[in-house]
Design an enzyme around this catalytic site. Structure first.
Site, short mmCIF file in Angstrom:
data_model
loop_
_atom_site.label_atom_id
_atom_site.label_comp_id
_atom_site.label_asym_id
_atom_site.label_seq_id
_atom_site.Cartn_x
_atom_site.Cartn_y
_atom_site.Cartn_z
CE LYS A 131 0.23 -3.51 11.68
NZ LYS A 131 -1.26 -3.62 11.67
CB SER A 215 -1.48 -7.29 11.35
OG SER A 215 -2.06 -6.00 11.24
CB SER A 239 -4.59 -5.39 13.04
OG SER A 239 -4.82 -6.49 12.21
#
Length: 562
Positions: A131, A215, A239
């Site tokens: 990420k 996210s 997330s």
């Protein structure tokens, strides 16, 4: 630094596309109407037979093949770089690629293997995606902010720019992992939909009418398209779990302090009431276990002051396997099921998935009781306050660097400008409320020992991750099913269950929403649009039960054929 944010965003967006080798670029990207599902046969058509074989092997299988000398690290890396490139063009899931550096790393691993006839670690030659919060040498970290382009976390002349690496990045390299790309996030990280002004919207590859989650949405979409066998996301309100669920993946939200977060970019850094945690997502439960266990083997508690000294505990995992293999009355796990939190009811596909897991477990001889916890409404009020302790100052300052606008998804949480900050006394009071609620919830969990018939409390709680299979754009309106886990700091695993079926998944005739929040979720449901979308559940365990919950995830996944 405030310049024309649109031209800066466009230049960065083009740079990401140009980093993809010409030979891997698609001539035409179909619309969602033309090609709703770009997984499976659709993406396979752009790969050769060997690339398909490699990229459709899970992380454990890749590690075994490379360790046996069957596959080279270079051939594996090239295959995943190719598939990741295709994935980004189809769903907008990458922020950074560093394929040349990855292939160079893979070559070093192959040279080591050729010389020593052994691997350097359990992830030798396994591509791992990250990420876009992880700092990687010579790779930018924008976290979706235009104002962070060309800087180190918004600071233009910071000496760490281009040289600094997050702690887990160092550990992954030591384990033999090959790092090759960083994945998309919503700017601020505070959304269940992944959208920013650089790459636009990250779509769900199984159903491009809906979101990939957030996210860690880029991670979910990339791994869902098998452009990565596994990667790492973060979770402060769902997330990791949301993208895992929306993309048919396994994932774990560990308890805070189990895995190292040291040196990663973040929003609201310093807010310690509800900590963001880092954890893996992957195509199989055993791959999530491999990634978790490998990081713990690196003694992260010696390098991150917030990590507890807790190596991987085989006994905790084995205890689950011993129970399910036992032919005696002890061969029984016990669960609770939360069909609804009483605030928002899940949509029909999610209700069906929860029921399928309950049926699979009861048919296998396990006990499932109903979960009737203390009010989640109170818990959400406590947890959600922590997101605005600073009145939104941190995120608004980040947007102010470029003058870019907030996406609708973020504006709904943070408004047009900062609001009044909490005082120290108000934060202390919220922390006291949180601790008090955690104790109340703990006592309730303990009380289930009276219902299970085993003399022990339930092993886990089966419930939705979100009220929908995945949100439609700009319709992620309720986070209660994921945020309650963060407020309690529990461990939670995601298990993919089924896909939406318009012939089975309909609201009961005459259904009346229980409140305005429920009405929004009810009105956003469209059985035709959701047809074929992944549907998953989470199984929530107590704090620091990662080994146990991963074993349960693997077992439950096996029961339902995942």
């Amino acid at each position: 630094m405030v310049t024309d944010w649109q031209s800066r965003a466009e230049a960065k967006r083009e740079a990401i596309l140009k980093s993809i080798p010409e030979k891997w670029r698609l001539q035409k990207i179909p619309s969602a109407e033309e090609q709703k599902d770009v997984t499976g046969p659709y993406i396979q058509q752009f790969l050769d037979e060997k690339e398909v074989e490699i990229t459709e092997t899970d992380a454990v299988g890749i590690a075994e093949k490379v360790a046996a000398g069957t596959w080279s690290a270079v051939s594996v890396t090239e295959a995943f770089c190719h598939r990741a490139s295709l994935a980004h063009q189809l769903v907008n899931c990458l922020h950074e690629t560093f394929f040349d550096a990855a292939i160079a790393s893979a070559k070093e691993l192959d040279d080591y293997y050729a010389q020593h006839k052994k691997t350097i670690g359990p992830l030798h030659g396994v591509p791992v995606s990250l990420k876009d919060q992880f700092h990687v040498k010579d790779v930018e970290t924008t976290m979706g902010y235009v104002g962070w382009i060309g800087t180190f976390e918004g600071i233009k002349d910071d000496p760490r720019k281009g040289t600094y690496e997050s702690e887990m990045v160092k550990e992954l390299r030591s384990l033999g992992a090959v790092l090759y790309c960083k994945t998309s996030v919503p700017h601020t990280l505070m959304s269940g939909e992944t959208v920013n002004n650089i790459i636009g919207y990250t779509w769900n590859p199984k159903n491009r009418y809906i979101c990939s989650g957030g996210s860690s949405g880029g991670e979910g979409a990339l791994i869902g398209l098998k452009g990565s066998p596994g990667g790492f996301g973060t979770d402060i309100g769902g997330s990791i779990r949301i993208p895992a669920a929306f993309n048919g993946l396994f994932g774990i939200r560990p308890t805070s302090g189990r895995l190292p977060y040291e040196g990663m970019a973040n929003s609201m850094d310093g807010q310690n009431s509800v900590l963001s945690v880092v954890g893996p997502l992957a195509t199989t439960a055993r791959s999530v276990k491999l990634l978790t266990k490998s990081i713990l083997a690196q003694t992260p508690w010696l390098h991150d002051p917030l990590v507890v000294h807790m190596p991987w505990r085989d006994a905790e995992e084995q205890a689950v396997y011993d129970i399910v293999k036992s032919s005696s009355s002890k061969g029984q796990l016990t669960f609770a099921v939360m069909k609804s939190d009483g605030i928002v009811n899940p949509q029909p596909p999610v209700t069906r998935a929860v029921a399928m897991v309950v049926e699979a477990l009861t048919s296998a001889g396990h006990k499932v009781i109903e979960w009737k916890p203390p009010s989640h409404e109170r818990l959400l009020e406590i947890a959600l306050k922590t997101w605005v302790y600073d009145g939104g100052k941190d995120v608004h300052e980040a947007f102010g660097l470029s003058g870019e606008p907030l996406s609708m998804q973020i504006k709904s949480a943070y408004g047009e400008k900062p609001i009044k900050e909490f005082t120290a006394s108000e934060i202390s009071a919220n922390n006291r409320d949180k601790r008090s609620f955690q104790k109340e919830y703990m006592d309730y969990w303990n009380s289930t020992a009276q219902e299970t018939g085993t003399g022990k409390p339930v092993d886990g709680v089966i419930c939705p991750v979100a009220p929908f299979p995945a949100a439609r754009p700009e319709k992620y309106s309720y986070y209660g099913y994921s945020v309650f886990v963060n407020g309690l700091d529990y461990t939670s695993v995601v298990v993919p269950v089924t896909t939406s079926d318009k012939t089975k998944d309909q609201y009961a005739e005459g259904y009346k929403p229980i409140n305005d929040e429920d009405k929004k979720v009810y009105e956003s449901y469209d059985a035709e649009i959701y047809e074929g979308a992944h549907v998953s559940v989470q199984i929530v365990g107590r704090r620091y039960t990662e080994e146990k919950m991963l074993a349960i995830a693997e077992y439950v996944g096996g029961l339902i054929g995942k």
